[in-house]
Design a protein around this motif. Structure first.
Motif, PDB file in Angstrom:
ATOM      1  N   SER A  11       0.840  -1.195   0.000  1.00  0.00           N
ATOM      2  CA  SER A  11       0.000   0.000   0.000  1.00  0.00           C
ATOM      3  C   SER A  11       0.878   1.248   0.000  1.00  0.00           C
ATOM      4  CB  SER A  11      -0.889  -0.003   1.244  1.00  0.00           C
ATOM      5  OG  SER A  11      -1.501   1.243   1.448  1.00  0.00           O
ATOM      6  N   PRO A  60       0.295   1.261  -5.599  1.00  0.00           N
ATOM      7  CA  PRO A  60      -0.513   2.046  -6.539  1.00  0.00           C
ATOM      8  C   PRO A  60       0.235   3.195  -7.207  1.00  0.00           C
ATOM      9  CG  PRO A  60      -1.803   1.535  -4.578  1.00  0.00           C
ATOM     10  CD  PRO A  60      -0.392   1.088  -4.298  1.00  0.00           C
ATOM     11  N   LYS A  61       0.965   3.997  -6.419  1.00  0.00           N
ATOM     12  CA  LYS A  61       1.626   5.185  -6.970  1.00  0.00           C
ATOM     13  C   LYS A  61       3.136   5.163  -6.818  1.00  0.00           C
ATOM     14  CE  LYS A  61      -2.427   8.108  -6.121  1.00  0.00           C
ATOM     15  NZ  LYS A  61      -2.946   9.303  -5.400  1.00  0.00           N
ATOM     16  N   ASP A 131      -6.251   1.831   0.208  1.00  0.00           N
ATOM     17  CA  ASP A 131      -6.028   2.057  -1.231  1.00  0.00           C
ATOM     18  C   ASP A 131      -5.876   0.807  -2.099  1.00  0.00           C
ATOM     19  OD1 ASP A 131      -3.546   1.225  -0.354  1.00  0.00           O
ATOM     20  OD2 ASP A 131      -2.434   2.936  -1.145  1.00  0.00           O
ATOM     21  N   ASP A 135      -8.536  -0.664  -6.233  1.00  0.00           N
ATOM     22  CA  ASP A 135      -7.577  -0.239  -7.269  1.00  0.00           C
ATOM     23  C   ASP A 135      -7.726  -1.093  -8.524  1.00  0.00           C
ATOM     24  OD1 ASP A 135      -4.898  -0.276  -8.756  1.00  0.00           O
ATOM     25  OD2 ASP A 135      -4.566   1.323  -7.290  1.00  0.00           O
ATOM     26  N   GLU A 137      -5.991  -1.231 -11.296  1.00  0.00           N
ATOM     27  CA  GLU A 137      -4.743  -1.795 -11.832  1.00  0.00           C
ATOM     28  C   GLU A 137      -4.315  -3.017 -11.029  1.00  0.00           C
ATOM     29  OE1 GLU A 137      -2.866  -1.288 -14.498  1.00  0.00           O
ATOM     30  OE2 GLU A 137      -4.333   0.156 -15.256  1.00  0.00           O
ATOM     31  N   SER A 164     -10.167  -5.917  -5.184  1.00  0.00           N
ATOM     32  CA  SER A 164      -9.856  -5.068  -6.342  1.00  0.00           C
ATOM     33  C   SER A 164     -10.209  -5.735  -7.663  1.00  0.00           C
ATOM     34  CB  SER A 164      -8.369  -4.690  -6.349  1.00  0.00           C
ATOM     35  OG  SER A 164      -7.557  -5.839  -6.544  1.00  0.00           O
TER      36      SER A 164
END
Length: 252
Positions: A11, A60-61, A131, A135, A137, A164
């Motif tokens: 995460s 995620p990022k 998160d 998500d 992706e 997800s």
């Protein structure tokens, strides 16, 4: 044993939503500090490395992962200073050697590249609640491992990320009917009492999506649950057994 590649899903969050039910913030949703749970990441990770496997971290990022403050306390290690030091040293090594501070973003990993990974692992801590469950992706990635019947492991709050898959493809929950063990509602309610607030329930969320939740005494004390390509565990006590089982699965 031939070296294989394993994707470790993390995460980006350093907190999770807590709806306060008592105190001056009652009725408000606050950010409760969290992150990955050190033991749940370090123990399976060490087993993967000891067996010569290569790991890639993704989130995620691509932010630097944050440990859950509670997971790095001596209390979490029942006072075992040396065990905590070994696992902190391992994470420092990962920062220096394996790009732990700059994980790959989910979107940067193509379906073609996914084919090079032998398995995927999702550690716990409350951060996945913030998160990972929604998500798309990550949903794409997990759908790939499911479709290819490749080993997938998740522990504690990590199984929340399986939701997800509803955000990708045809919107279905690909683990519908799977037997899964996670951090239980009963355990979460104990946390809620300590924090004075309400937390999203992993067990209930997965059951409502169609999973068959396996919870009981064996699962509270380190047992794991295997169903097809998916192996899951309920809390930090399962970290060693989950790591062993996952290593055997990817070594076939």
């Amino acid at each position: 044993m031939p070296s294989k590649k394993v994707l470790i899903v993390l995460s980006d969050a350093d907190s999770f939503p807590l709806k306060k039910t008592s105190g001056p913030d009652a009725g408000q949703t606050v950010d409760q500090p969290s992150g990955f749970f050190l033991q749940e990441l370090a123990k399976p990770l060490q087993k993967l490395l000891d067996n010569g496997h290569e790991v890639t971290f993704a989130s995620p990022k691509g932010k630097e992962p944050t440990p859950d403050p509670n997971s790095v306390s001596l209390l979490a290690y029942a006072g075992n200073f040396y065990e905590r030091q070994r696992e902190n040293d391992l994470m420092e090594r990962m920062k220096a050697e394996n790009g732990f501070t700059r994980p790959r973003t989910f979107s940067s990993i193509s379906d073609e590249e996914l084919s090079t990974f032998a398995g995927v692992f999702i550690p716990g801590g409350h951060a996945p609640l913030a998160d990972l469950g929604d998500d798309p992706e990550l949903g794409r990635i997990l759908r790939y491992f499911h479709k290819e019947n490749k080993p997938t492991a998740a522990i504690c709050h990590g199984p929340y990320a399986l939701l997800s898959t509803k955000k990708a493809g045809d919107g279905s929950f690909v683990y519908d009917g799977y037997k899964i063990t996670s951090w239980s509602d009963a355990e979460e309610k104990a946390v809620e009492t300590l924090l004075g607030g309400e937390v999203e329930k992993v067990e209930s969320s997965l059951r409502n999506a169609g999973a068959v939740m396996v919870e009981g005494v064996p699962e509270k004390f380190g047992g794991t649950t295997l169903h097809r390509e998916l192996v899951t565990g309920g809390n930090p006590l399962a970290a060693n057994a989950l790591g062993d089982r996952f290593v055997r699965m990817i070594s076939v």
